[in-house]
Write a protein that holds these residues in place. Structure first.
Motif, PDB file in Angstrom:
ATOM      1  N   PRO A  56       0.787  -1.240   0.000  1.00 58.44           N
ATOM      2  CA  PRO A  56       0.000   0.000   0.000  1.00 58.44           C
ATOM      3  C   PRO A  56       0.816   1.286   0.000  1.00 58.44           C
ATOM      4  CG  PRO A  56      -1.014  -1.604   1.429  1.00 58.44           C
ATOM      5  CD  PRO A  56       0.305  -2.194   0.990  1.00 58.44           C
ATOM      6  N   GLU A  57       1.953   1.282   0.707  1.00 60.26           N
ATOM      7  CA  GLU A  57       2.757   2.517   0.752  1.00 60.26           C
ATOM      8  C   GLU A  57       3.414   2.825  -0.590  1.00 60.26           C
ATOM      9  OE1 GLU A  57       5.371  -0.859   2.310  1.00 60.26           O
ATOM     10  OE2 GLU A  57       3.290  -0.210   2.575  1.00 60.26           O
ATOM     11  N   ARG A  58       3.393   1.872  -1.513  1.00 62.51           N
ATOM     12  CA  ARG A  58       3.988   2.084  -2.835  1.00 62.51           C
ATOM     13  C   ARG A  58       2.930   2.337  -3.915  1.00 62.51           C
ATOM     14  NH1 ARG A  58       7.317  -2.468  -4.457  1.00 62.51           N
ATOM     15  NH2 ARG A  58       8.086  -0.998  -5.996  1.00 62.51           N
ATOM     16  N   ILE A  59       1.665   2.354  -3.529  1.00 60.25           N
ATOM     17  CA  ILE A  59       0.609   2.628  -4.508  1.00 60.25           C
ATOM     18  C   ILE A  59       0.527   4.127  -4.732  1.00 60.25           C
ATOM     19  CG2 ILE A  59      -1.875   2.500  -4.976  1.00 60.25           C
ATOM     20  CD1 ILE A  59      -1.899  -0.148  -3.415  1.00 60.25           C
ATOM     21  N   THR A  60       0.758   4.508  -5.967  1.00 58.65           N
ATOM     22  CA  THR A  60       0.743   5.918  -6.361  1.00 58.65           C
ATOM     23  C   THR A  60      -0.231   6.091  -7.529  1.00 58.65           C
ATOM     24  OG1 THR A  60       2.472   5.590  -8.015  1.00 58.65           O
ATOM     25  CG2 THR A  60       3.200   6.145  -5.757  1.00 58.65           C
ATOM     26  N   GLY A  61      -0.402   7.313  -7.937  1.00 63.82           N
ATOM     27  CA  GLY A  61      -1.212   7.585  -9.123  1.00 63.82           C
ATOM     28  C   GLY A  61      -0.664   6.864 -10.347  1.00 63.82           C
ATOM     29  N   ASN A  62       0.654   6.754 -10.445  1.00 64.73           N
ATOM     30  CA  ASN A  62       1.257   6.044 -11.584  1.00 64.73           C
ATOM     31  C   ASN A  62       0.915   4.555 -11.563  1.00 64.73           C
ATOM     32  OD1 ASN A  62       2.429   8.333 -12.658  1.00 64.73           O
ATOM     33  ND2 ASN A  62       4.386   8.014 -11.627  1.00 64.73           N
ATOM     34  N   VAL A  63       0.905   3.953 -10.380  1.00 55.52           N
ATOM     35  CA  VAL A  63       0.533   2.539 -10.267  1.00 55.52           C
ATOM     36  C   VAL A  63      -0.904   2.354 -10.740  1.00 55.52           C
ATOM     37  CG1 VAL A  63       0.057   0.675  -8.616  1.00 55.52           C
ATOM     38  CG2 VAL A  63       2.201   1.963  -8.466  1.00 55.52           C
ATOM     39  N   ILE A  64      -1.783   3.211 -10.283  1.00 51.29           N
ATOM     40  CA  ILE A  64      -3.190   3.128 -10.679  1.00 51.29           C
ATOM     41  C   ILE A  64      -3.343   3.342 -12.181  1.00 51.29           C
ATOM     42  CG2 ILE A  64      -5.436   4.278 -10.441  1.00 51.29           C
ATOM     43  CD1 ILE A  64      -4.700   4.519  -7.413  1.00 51.29           C
ATOM     44  N   ASP A  65      -2.596   4.281 -12.735  1.00 50.98           N
ATOM     45  CA  ASP A  65      -2.625   4.496 -14.192  1.00 50.98           C
ATOM     46  C   ASP A  65      -2.156   3.260 -14.944  1.00 50.98           C
ATOM     47  OD1 ASP A  65      -3.544   7.072 -13.794  1.00 50.98           O
ATOM     48  OD2 ASP A  65      -1.591   8.023 -14.132  1.00 50.98           O
ATOM     49  N   ASP A  66      -1.128   2.593 -14.420  1.00 49.14           N
ATOM     50  CA  ASP A  66      -0.622   1.387 -15.080  1.00 49.14           C
ATOM     51  C   ASP A  66      -1.653   0.255 -15.036  1.00 49.14           C
ATOM     52  OD1 ASP A  66       1.749   2.644 -15.718  1.00 49.14           O
ATOM     53  OD2 ASP A  66       2.909   1.704 -14.105  1.00 49.14           O
ATOM     54  N   VAL A  67      -2.347   0.122 -13.909  1.00 49.23           N
ATOM     55  CA  VAL A  67      -3.405  -0.892 -13.832  1.00 49.23           C
ATOM     56  C   VAL A  67      -4.484  -0.574 -14.857  1.00 49.23           C
ATOM     57  CG1 VAL A  67      -5.231  -1.886 -12.393  1.00 49.23           C
ATOM     58  CG2 VAL A  67      -2.969  -1.432 -11.400  1.00 49.23           C
ATOM     59  N   TRP A  68      -4.883   0.673 -14.904  1.00 48.89           N
ATOM     60  CA  TRP A  68      -5.933   1.068 -15.841  1.00 48.89           C
ATOM     61  C   TRP A  68      -5.514   0.825 -17.290  1.00 48.89           C
ATOM     62  CZ3 TRP A  68     -10.490   1.053 -17.162  1.00 48.89           C
ATOM     63  CH2 TRP A  68     -10.996   1.840 -18.189  1.00 48.89           C
ATOM     64  N   ALA A  69      -4.275   1.090 -17.615  1.00 47.68           N
ATOM     65  CA  ALA A  69      -3.795   0.879 -18.985  1.00 47.68           C
ATOM     66  C   ALA A  69      -3.953  -0.581 -19.402  1.00 47.68           C
ATOM     67  CB  ALA A  69      -2.336   1.313 -19.106  1.00 47.68           C
ATOM     68  N   CYS A  70      -3.708  -1.498 -18.481  1.00 40.90           N
ATOM     69  CA  CYS A  70      -3.890  -2.927 -18.784  1.00 40.90           C
ATOM     70  C   CYS A  70      -5.360  -3.275 -18.917  1.00 40.90           C
ATOM     71  CB  CYS A  70      -3.295  -3.781 -17.669  1.00 40.90           C
ATOM     72  SG  CYS A  70      -1.517  -3.714 -17.570  1.00 40.90           S
ATOM     73  N   LEU A  71      -6.147  -2.846 -17.944  1.00 41.63           N
ATOM     74  CA  LEU A  71      -7.555  -3.227 -17.912  1.00 41.63           C
ATOM     75  C   LEU A  71      -8.362  -2.607 -19.046  1.00 41.63           C
ATOM     76  CD1 LEU A  71      -8.221  -3.013 -14.078  1.00 41.63           C
ATOM     77  CD2 LEU A  71      -7.678  -5.039 -15.444  1.00 41.63           C
ATOM     78  N   ALA A  72      -7.911  -1.485 -19.556  1.00 35.35           N
ATOM     79  CA  ALA A  72      -8.643  -0.815 -20.633  1.00 35.35           C
ATOM     80  C   ALA A  72      -8.707  -1.654 -21.898  1.00 35.35           C
ATOM     81  CB  ALA A  72      -8.010   0.542 -20.917  1.00 35.35           C
ATOM     82  N   ALA A  73      -7.845  -2.653 -21.996  1.00 32.55           N
ATOM     83  CA  ALA A  73      -7.830  -3.517 -23.179  1.00 32.55           C
ATOM     84  C   ALA A  73      -8.730  -4.740 -23.025  1.00 32.55           C
ATOM     85  CB  ALA A  73      -6.397  -3.968 -23.471  1.00 32.55           C
ATOM     86  N   ILE A  74      -9.321  -4.929 -21.844  1.00 37.07           N
ATOM     87  CA  ILE A  74     -10.159  -6.101 -21.583  1.00 37.07           C
ATOM     88  C   ILE A  74     -11.613  -5.645 -21.531  1.00 37.07           C
ATOM     89  CG2 ILE A  74     -10.617  -8.025 -20.030  1.00 37.07           C
ATOM     90  CD1 ILE A  74      -7.766  -8.072 -21.092  1.00 37.07           C
ATOM     91  N   PRO A  75     -12.441  -6.104 -22.461  1.00 35.57           N
ATOM     92  CA  PRO A  75     -13.844  -5.675 -22.463  1.00 35.57           C
ATOM     93  C   PRO A  75     -14.663  -6.361 -21.374  1.00 35.57           C
ATOM     94  CG  PRO A  75     -13.455  -7.214 -24.247  1.00 35.57           C
ATOM     95  CD  PRO A  75     -12.114  -6.949 -23.608  1.00 35.57           C
ATOM     96  N   ALA A  76     -15.740  -5.704 -20.984  1.00 33.06           N
ATOM     97  CA  ALA A  76     -16.702  -6.296 -20.056  1.00 33.06           C
ATOM     98  C   ALA A  76     -17.203  -7.618 -20.634  1.00 33.06           C
ATOM     99  CB  ALA A  76     -17.854  -5.329 -19.827  1.00 33.06           C
ATOM    100  N   PHE A  77     -17.632  -8.505 -19.758  1.00 35.91           N
ATOM    101  CA  PHE A  77     -18.090  -9.819 -20.209  1.00 35.91           C
ATOM    102  C   PHE A  77     -19.137 -10.367 -19.251  1.00 35.91           C
ATOM    103  CE2 PHE A  77     -14.334 -10.328 -17.580  1.00 35.91           C
ATOM    104  CZ  PHE A  77     -14.613 -11.410 -16.753  1.00 35.91           C
ATOM    105  N   THR A  78     -19.779 -11.439 -19.644  1.00 39.20           N
ATOM    106  CA  THR A  78     -20.729 -12.125 -18.775  1.00 39.20           C
ATOM    107  C   THR A  78     -20.183 -13.509 -18.460  1.00 39.20           C
ATOM    108  OG1 THR A  78     -21.974 -12.962 -20.660  1.00 39.20           O
ATOM    109  CG2 THR A  78     -22.723 -10.885 -19.688  1.00 39.20           C
ATOM    110  N   CYS A  79     -20.618 -14.047 -17.332  1.00 38.49           N
ATOM    111  CA  CYS A  79     -20.228 -15.403 -16.960  1.00 38.49           C
ATOM    112  C   CYS A  79     -21.316 -15.988 -16.080  1.00 38.49           C
ATOM    113  CB  CYS A  79     -18.871 -15.415 -16.260  1.00 38.49           C
ATOM    114  SG  CYS A  79     -18.885 -14.740 -14.596  1.00 38.49           S
ATOM    115  N   ALA A  80     -21.201 -17.263 -15.840  1.00 36.92           N
ATOM    116  CA  ALA A  80     -22.106 -17.950 -14.928  1.00 36.92           C
ATOM    117  C   ALA A  80     -21.280 -18.739 -13.922  1.00 36.92           C
ATOM    118  CB  ALA A  80     -23.025 -18.884 -15.701  1.00 36.92           C
ATOM    119  N   PHE A  81     -21.753 -18.757 -12.698  1.00 34.80           N
ATOM    120  CA  PHE A  81     -21.159 -19.591 -11.656  1.00 34.80           C
ATOM    121  C   PHE A  81     -22.120 -20.769 -11.496  1.00 34.80           C
ATOM    122  CE2 PHE A  81     -19.448 -15.416 -11.097  1.00 34.80           C
ATOM    123  CZ  PHE A  81     -18.128 -15.623 -10.750  1.00 34.80           C
ATOM    124  N   SER A  82     -21.763 -21.899 -12.096  1.00 36.77           N
ATOM    125  CA  SER A  82     -22.674 -23.041 -12.193  1.00 36.77           C
ATOM    126  C   SER A  82     -22.255 -24.239 -11.373  1.00 36.77           C
ATOM    127  CB  SER A  82     -22.800 -23.485 -13.659  1.00 36.77           C
ATOM    128  OG  SER A  82     -23.235 -22.415 -14.454  1.00 36.77           O
TER     129      SER A  82
END
Length: 195
Positions: A56-82
């Protein structure tokens, strides 16, 4: 879009990236409250993307931006827990179908943060799962009763369109959402890209 609450890192000793599954909460919530120690932290019903994540002490705005950059390439999806599944007799969990999009989320975030292998590298190919209970809090008989009850209430259908960066400590009430990432709408081809 990212919503950030950096002040929510105060007192945190750990962090994780998770996919909350609100649709499962009504079904698994009563079981998680007595079988899963993280429910009291309070961590919602979820599928883990990456844990442990950056200190947590190393989480910065840059870390959050880097996470977002990765996730922005993954589209929303649906799933089932069966299906109800087990890791030995230690953890009872629900299996998402398909699990490939969850694996892709882990892959792209781990690639960006190679110093944070899933589960500290304990599993070479971690299985996406929604934990219902574990021997951290529960006994086998209680988990077996929950498994029988849950099997009768499945499937749970979920729309996965958000990922959370959460942080807290090993204490009830300590975990909070630090950042929420909205996954982009599903394109007509439904092909996930790389970070």
């Amino acid at each position: 879009m990212v919503e950030v609450g950096m002040n929510r890192l105060a007192g945190a000793t750990k962090s994780a990236i998770v996919v909350p599954v609100s649709e499962a909460e009504v079904v698994v919530g009563p079981h998680r409250r007595v079988l899963d120690h993280t429910a009291a932290w309070p961590v919602p019903a979820h599928v883990t993307v990456l844990h442990p994540f950056v200190a947590p002490e190393r989480i910065t705005g840059n870390v959050i931006d880097d996470v977002w950059a990765c996730l922005a390439a993954i589209p929303a999806f649906t799933c089932a827990f069966s299906n109800v599944a087990w890791f030995g007799q230690d953890v009872v969990w629900l299996a998402p179908d398909p699990d490939t999009p969850f694996r892709k989320l882990t892959e792209v975030v781990w690639r960006q943060f190679p110093a944070c292998p899933p589960y500290r590298g304990a599993h070479s190919n971690p299985t996406p799962h929604l934990t219902v209970g574990s021997t951290h809090l529960a006994d086998l008989a209680g988990m077996q009763r929950a498994a029988i009850d849950l099997a009768a209430k499945l499937p749970i259908h979920a729309r996965i369109d958000r990922v959370h960066l959460i942080a807290g400590a090993d204490a009830p009430g300590s975990w909070r959402t630090v950042a929420e990432f909205a996954l982009p709408p599903t394109p007509s081809t439904n092909v996930a890209g790389d970070c």
